[in-house]
Write a protein that holds these residues in place. Structure first.
Motif, short mmCIF file in Angstrom:
data_model
loop_
_atom_site.label_atom_id
_atom_site.label_comp_id
_atom_site.label_asym_id
_atom_site.label_seq_id
_atom_site.Cartn_x
_atom_site.Cartn_y
_atom_site.Cartn_z
N SER A 213 -5.92 5.66 6.06
CA SER A 213 -5.40 5.16 4.79
C SER A 213 -4.79 3.76 4.96
O SER A 213 -5.03 2.86 4.15
N CYS B 184 -7.67 -4.21 1.62
CA CYS B 184 -7.27 -4.60 0.26
C CYS B 184 -6.40 -5.86 0.26
O CYS B 184 -6.06 -6.37 -0.81
N CYS C 207 -4.82 -0.40 -4.56
CA CYS C 207 -4.89 -1.78 -4.06
C CYS C 207 -6.31 -2.31 -4.12
O CYS C 207 -6.53 -3.52 -4.29
N SER D 258 -6.06 0.08 3.49
CA SER D 258 -5.20 -0.81 2.70
C SER D 258 -5.22 -2.24 3.24
O SER D 258 -5.05 -3.20 2.49
N GLY E 243 0.83 -1.21 0.00
CA GLY E 243 0.00 0.00 0.00
C GLY E 243 0.86 1.25 0.00
O GLY E 243 1.54 1.55 0.99
N ALA F 90 -3.77 3.53 1.39
CA ALA F 90 -4.66 3.41 0.24
C ALA F 90 -5.10 4.82 -0.14
O ALA F 90 -6.22 5.25 0.17
N VAL G 239 -3.20 -5.94 1.50
CA VAL G 239 -1.79 -5.63 1.28
C VAL G 239 -0.93 -6.44 2.24
O VAL G 239 -1.34 -6.77 3.36
#
Length: 408
Positions: free
Chosen positions: A131, A138, A355, A135, A116, A120, A140
């Motif tokens: 953030s 996602c 991501c 991520s 990330g 993100a 990561v």
């Protein structure tokens, strides 16, 4: 294309052009490219082959055009030569096409892991806890960030490090209008924590993604502050995520010592720390031998006996990535097509802003076995040659030239 070339010849000789309205649109293909992009990808193979048929029509028109103007025989032979050369180039061009995705499907490398990039940043203000939390959703395997130290020696997260570095992503100008903030050590950690690090994201909408956030997410983004490195390490430890960072410092020796001490005090598994700063690497190896050393220069890595590279994706060709026996992370990769190529090439991981998009890709955009690719090209070549031969035989004795799609 033959239409365009033929039109240029007519204009050069002062001949009038009578174009169908479809041809007038076709003369300016950039106007259509955006709408035809996906269709073009599907038909590109056949399109290249039909260029040769188009070329044949152009060649016949040129012959007819010149035969009525008593031009030298050498000019006609030159047209023949150009036709042969261009046709050969079109037929042989597949031999020059190389793609990492021309591989046997069962030899496709594993999907690259996602790092990330400052979390993100398409979903939340960069380098904030929101953030990095986004991520994690996602999937990561590493957080990528940048570390600086405050006046009272607290490592914190901030990418910009030029004079006025806090202006882009915080309200420092409004908060401290009379204070010098040209360097991270001008502000204490308490002063840094008092800054808003999220409002700018909603105002500037850097990735045109704010409209996709819910009201609750917007409110969370609006109230973000600058996080410390220790906060990020605790989050990484909780989710077993690695941390890759660069260290911006005017005093590398002291800042490295304080940063390493902060990491060791967090209790994170040392192997999750991906140490990128090149300065004071010997000290880091001695003090924290469990850190994974990451290099941004291949020759330095080989000299130090390392096996982890962090490079911009454009620095490597696909062949170079595949030939290396080291772990390669490439940055910054946001588009699916580029991620697909690097996947086929064997990249170990990519640093990305998107991501949330790349995590949903189950495979590259396309993968084709070399034999299948060859068979397709040979088949299309044969069909193209048959069509060209038929057109030539049927039209060879015609008096009138062949005008494609109504050109008169």
């Amino acid at each position: 294309r033959s239409l365009q070339l033929f039109a240029l010849v007519q204009v050069a000789l002062g001949e009038p052009l009578n174009l169908h309205w479809l041809h007038k649109v076709h003369i300016y293909p950039p106007n259509l490219m955006h709408h035809l992009y996906r269709v073009f990808k599907l038909l590109s193979v056949l399109f290249v082959r039909f260029l040769d048929t188009d070329l044949l029509i152009f060649w016949r028109n040129i012959h007819h055009f010149w035969s009525h103007r008593n031009l030298p025989q050498v000019a006609k032979r030159m047209a023949d030569l150009i036709f042969v050369v261009l046709s050969a180039a079109i037929f042989l061009c597949p031999l020059c096409i190389h793609s990492p995705c021309l591989i046997e499907p069962n030899k496709l490398p594993e999907k690259p892991k996602l790092f990330g990039h400052r979390g993100a940043p398409m979903l939340a203000p960069e380098n904030t806890m929101m953030s990095f939390n986004r991520s994690i959703a996602c999937g990561v395997t590493a957080f990528e960030t940048d570390v600086q130290l405050s006046k009272d020696r607290i490592p914190f997260l901030m990418h910009d490090n030029n004079p006025g570095f806090l202006r882009r992503t915080t309200n420092v100008k409004e908060k401290f209008p009379n204070k010098d903030f040209s360097h991270s050590t001008n502000l204490t950690w308490k002063e840094l924590q008092s800054l808003n690090a999220g409002e700018w994201f909603l105002k500037t909408d850097p990735f045109h993604s704010v409209s996709k956030l819910s009201e609750e997410e917007m409110e969370t983004a609006r109230n973000q502050t600058i996080p410390s490195l220790l906060q990020l390490l605790h989050l990484a430890k909780q989710h077993n995520v690695s941390v890759l960072f660069d260290l911006y410092s005017s005093n590398q020796e002291n800042d490295t010592v304080d940063t390493v001490n902060t990491i060791l005090s967090s209790g994170i598994d040392p192997s999750l720390v991906l140490w990128l700063p090149p300065a004071e690497r010997e000290y880091v190896n001695k003090t924290a031998p469990g850190f994974t050393q990451i290099y941004d220069n291949e020759s330095v890595m080989l000299n130090k006996g390392g096996d982890h590279l962090n490079m911009k994706y454009s620095k490597f060709s696909s062949k170079e990535i595949r030939s290396r026996r080291v772990t390669v992370n490439l940055w910054v990769v946001n588009e699916g097509w580029l991620f697909s190529l690097l996947w086929c090439a064997g990249a170990s991981s990519v640093t990305t802003n998107s991501c949330h998009l790349l995590k949903d890709m189950d495979g590259p955009d396309w993968v084709m076995a070399p034999l299948t690719y060859t068979i397709i090209w040979i088949t299309v070549d044969i069909v193209s040659i048959l069509i060209m031969t038929a057109l030539f035989i049927l039209k060879c004795s015609d008096i009138n030239p062949i005008y494609p799609l109504g050109l008169t």
